[in-house]
Design a protein around this motif. Structure first.
Motif, PDB file in Angstrom:
ATOM      1  N   UNK A   7       1.833  29.793  42.882  1.00  0.00           N
ATOM      2  CA  UNK A   7       2.240  29.749  41.474  1.00  0.00           C
ATOM      3  C   UNK A   7       3.377  28.752  41.279  1.00  0.00           C
ATOM      4  N   UNK A   8       4.333  28.766  42.201  1.00  0.00           N
ATOM      5  CA  UNK A   8       5.506  27.905  42.026  1.00  0.00           C
ATOM      6  C   UNK A   8       5.165  26.437  42.203  1.00  0.00           C
ATOM      7  N   UNK A   9       4.228  26.104  43.101  1.00  0.00           N
ATOM      8  CA  UNK A   9       3.897  24.696  43.289  1.00  0.00           C
ATOM      9  C   UNK A   9       3.098  24.166  42.102  1.00  0.00           C
ATOM     10  N   UNK A  10       2.256  25.004  41.522  1.00  0.00           N
ATOM     11  CA  UNK A  10       1.530  24.593  40.319  1.00  0.00           C
ATOM     12  C   UNK A  10       2.504  24.356  39.164  1.00  0.00           C
ATOM     13  N   UNK A  11       3.503  25.223  39.046  1.00  0.00           N
ATOM     14  CA  UNK A  11       4.507  25.061  37.983  1.00  0.00           C
ATOM     15  C   UNK A  11       5.327  23.790  38.200  1.00  0.00           C
ATOM     16  N   UNK A  12       5.690  23.502  39.461  1.00  0.00           N
ATOM     17  CA  UNK A  12       6.461  22.293  39.770  1.00  0.00           C
ATOM     18  C   UNK A  12       5.652  21.042  39.447  1.00  0.00           C
ATOM     19  N   UNK A  13       4.375  21.077  39.772  1.00  0.00           N
ATOM     20  CA  UNK A  13       3.497  19.933  39.494  1.00  0.00           C
ATOM     21  C   UNK A  13       3.431  19.667  37.988  1.00  0.00           C
ATOM     22  N   UNK A  14       3.379  20.719  37.195  1.00  0.00           N
ATOM     23  CA  UNK A  14       3.350  20.566  35.734  1.00  0.00           C
ATOM     24  C   UNK A  14       4.637  19.923  35.222  1.00  0.00           C
ATOM     25  N   UNK A  15       5.777  20.312  35.805  1.00  0.00           N
ATOM     26  CA  UNK A  15       7.063  19.731  35.399  1.00  0.00           C
ATOM     27  C   UNK A  15       7.092  18.243  35.696  1.00  0.00           C
ATOM     28  N   UNK A  16       6.672  17.874  36.883  1.00  0.00           N
ATOM     29  CA  UNK A  16       6.666  16.458  37.271  1.00  0.00           C
ATOM     30  C   UNK A  16       5.722  15.658  36.375  1.00  0.00           C
ATOM     31  N   UNK A  17       4.525  16.183  36.149  1.00  0.00           N
ATOM     32  CA  UNK A  17       3.547  15.468  35.334  1.00  0.00           C
ATOM     33  C   UNK A  17       3.965  15.383  33.871  1.00  0.00           C
ATOM     34  N   UNK A  18       4.791  16.317  33.409  1.00  0.00           N
ATOM     35  CA  UNK A  18       5.258  16.302  32.018  1.00  0.00           C
ATOM     36  C   UNK A  18       6.398  15.303  31.800  1.00  0.00           C
ATOM     37  N   UNK A  19       6.920  14.732  32.902  1.00  0.00           N
ATOM     38  CA  UNK A  19       8.053  13.802  32.794  1.00  0.00           C
ATOM     39  C   UNK A  19       7.764  12.515  33.569  1.00  0.00           C
ATOM     40  N   UNK A  20       6.704  11.781  33.183  1.00  0.00           N
ATOM     41  CA  UNK A  20       6.314  10.596  33.953  1.00  0.00           C
ATOM     42  C   UNK A  20       7.289   9.439  33.843  1.00  0.00           C
ATOM     43  N   UNK A  21       8.188   9.481  32.867  1.00  0.00           N
ATOM     44  CA  UNK A  21       9.205   8.436  32.752  1.00  0.00           C
ATOM     45  C   UNK A  21      10.366   8.680  33.705  1.00  0.00           C
ATOM     46  N   UNK A  22      10.423   9.864  34.299  1.00  0.00           N
ATOM     47  CA  UNK A  22      11.506  10.223  35.217  1.00  0.00           C
ATOM     48  C   UNK A  22      10.994  10.400  36.648  1.00  0.00           C
ATOM     49  N   UNK A  23       9.886  11.104  36.797  1.00  0.00           N
ATOM     50  CA  UNK A  23       9.387  11.478  38.111  1.00  0.00           C
ATOM     51  C   UNK A  23       8.142  10.698  38.523  1.00  0.00           C
ATOM     52  N   UNK A  24       8.006  10.493  39.828  1.00  0.00           N
ATOM     53  CA  UNK A  24       6.739  10.199  40.483  1.00  0.00           C
ATOM     54  C   UNK A  24       6.535  11.304  41.513  1.00  0.00           C
ATOM     55  N   UNK A  25       5.389  11.978  41.498  1.00  0.00           N
ATOM     56  CA  UNK A  25       5.142  12.975  42.531  1.00  0.00           C
ATOM     57  C   UNK A  25       4.844  12.270  43.833  1.00  0.00           C
ATOM     58  N   UNK A  26       5.657  12.499  44.832  1.00  0.00           N
ATOM     59  CA  UNK A  26       5.539  11.796  46.096  1.00  0.00           C
ATOM     60  C   UNK A  26       4.323  12.242  46.884  1.00  0.00           C
ATOM     61  N   UNK A  27       3.460  11.290  47.208  1.00  0.00           N
ATOM     62  CA  UNK A  27       2.298  11.546  48.050  1.00  0.00           C
ATOM     63  C   UNK A  27       2.438  10.815  49.390  1.00  0.00           C
ATOM     64  N   UNK A  28       2.807   9.530  49.331  1.00  0.00           N
ATOM     65  CA  UNK A  28       3.020   8.709  50.524  1.00  0.00           C
ATOM     66  C   UNK A  28       4.313   7.919  50.350  1.00  0.00           C
TER      67      UNK A  28
END
Length: 385
Positions: A88-109
């Protein structure tokens, strides 16, 4: 040092040095006149998105896990990162990152760090502090591990304070002699799976023996995202020099965190105590092995901020827990803590302040670059592909 470990260390360090010296790396990732290059080894997604910009971080590893409080038979409390809580918490974190694309990039590599530096954003790599979240009975396909990775998990800590079916914990104790539990057979299987899935293994909070076993078992660099040296503070939560060296021998990184009662026995902690921790790791394992971590929110330890960094008052919130471990004879808890934070660093500008302190301590520019972010980037580049 065993020959195979020495060979692996030379190979991994050679790869890291080549990356640092390449024109692409120099052009795209180091600090510029407009933005420094800072990576924090452990913090949390802030409630106020403005904190991310204010932190000046190019990237950070974020603990996005959630917990269940589990009462131990001896009366102490362990905070278990269960599958249900963490999915549940990782899904919620992913939503936060995706809702702020001008601030965050979700790190994959590792390439996401470059993208973040170029665009003025911050790459955030999801971490869970405890492999308890992998609950499946059969490890044949590691479906839960793969599910977490699909949602963005890139760093997994084996355990938190106390042992689990994979690993021994730093605070495990039988009340008399103390225990130093090894990596279990299930732990060996988990290490192999994480290597296969290109996930970063974190031995923070592990027992010394588990950390040593993990360094030997892993085919990829391992890290301790947040910790301190036991040679300076003789405490179970701090790592012996042999563990720090073993992490370095894999090509990995040891992050120095901000919890001052594990950084110094001095009654008044200062930024010099933090630099001494860095210097110790450099002296025993090399400048490629050490980095910066936090283990508090980006803004700092909130309760201490409310108290204007009054350590005498702030440390009281830790005493009940501290005394419960003292009663179990866990190493180091017989010494009463006097402080929680280094007041100079318990704020959003800590990275700049550490960078300046390293300069005053006569660390050369290239070494400061590695400590402030380059070492984290090198390991992330090598493991997260």
């Amino acid at each position: 040092m065993p020959h195979d470990m020495l060979t692996r260390r030379k190979l991994l360090k050679g790869l890291g040095a080549a990356a640092l010296c390449s024109p692409f790396f120099a052009q795209h990732t180091w600090a510029s006149a407009n933005r420094p290059f800072y990576i924090d080894g452990l913090s949390f997604l802030p409630e106020d998105i403005n904190d991310v910009k204010a932190s000046k971080l190019t990237s950070f590893i974020a603990d996005i896990s959630d917990i269940e409080a589990i009462k131990q038979a001896d009366g102490t409390t362990n905070y278990k990162r269960s599958y249900n809580a963490c999915i549940k918490s990782i899904k919620a974190a992913k939503q936060i990152v995706e809702a702020n694309p001008d601030v965050y990039i979700q790190g994959q590599t590792g390439l996401d760090i470059v993208k973040a530096q170029e665009s003025g954003r911050t790459a955030v790599f999801f971490q869970i502090q405890g492999a308890d979240c992998v609950e499946e009975d059969s490890a044949e396909h590691w479906q839960q591990l793969q599910e977490f990775k699909q949602h963005g998990l890139r760093v997994l800590q084996l355990t938190h304070h106390y042992g689990n079916r994979f690993a021994g914990g730093a605070l495990d104790n039988d009340g008399v002699t103390g225990l130093n539990k090894p990596l279990t057979q299930a732990g060996h299987e988990l290490i192999a799976a994480m290597n296969q899935h290109h996930m970063l293994i974190d031995v923070s909070h592990s027992s010394a023996q588990t950390a040593l076993d993990t360094a030997k078992a892993s085919n990829s660099p391992i890290v301790q995202t947040h910790g301190a040296a036991r040679s300076i503070v003789n405490h179970a939560r701090c790592s012996p020099d042999e563990v720090i060296r073993a992490i370095a021998d894999t090509g990995g990184v040891f992050g120095i965190f901000m919890m001052s009662f594990w950084l110094t026995n001095n009654p008044t902690p200062t930024i010099s105590d933090y630099i001494k921790q860095i210097d110790h790791v450099v002296r025993i394992a090399g400048v490629d092995s050490v980095a910066i971590a936090n283990d508090f929110p980006l803004m700092g330890q909130k309760e201490l901020i409310k108290l204007n960094n009054n350590n005498e008052q702030g440390v009281k919130q830790y005493l009940d827990w501290w005394h419960s471990l003292r009663d179990k004879n866990v190493l180091g808890f017989d010494v009463e803590p006097k402080h929680v934070v280094i007041p100079e660093l318990n704020n959003i500008d800590r990275m700049s302040l550490i960078d300046d302190a390293l300069k005053k301590a006569r660390f050369k520019s290239s070494d400061r670059d590695r400590i402030m972010g380059g070492n984290w980037q090198r390991v992330i580049n090598q493991v997260l592909i």
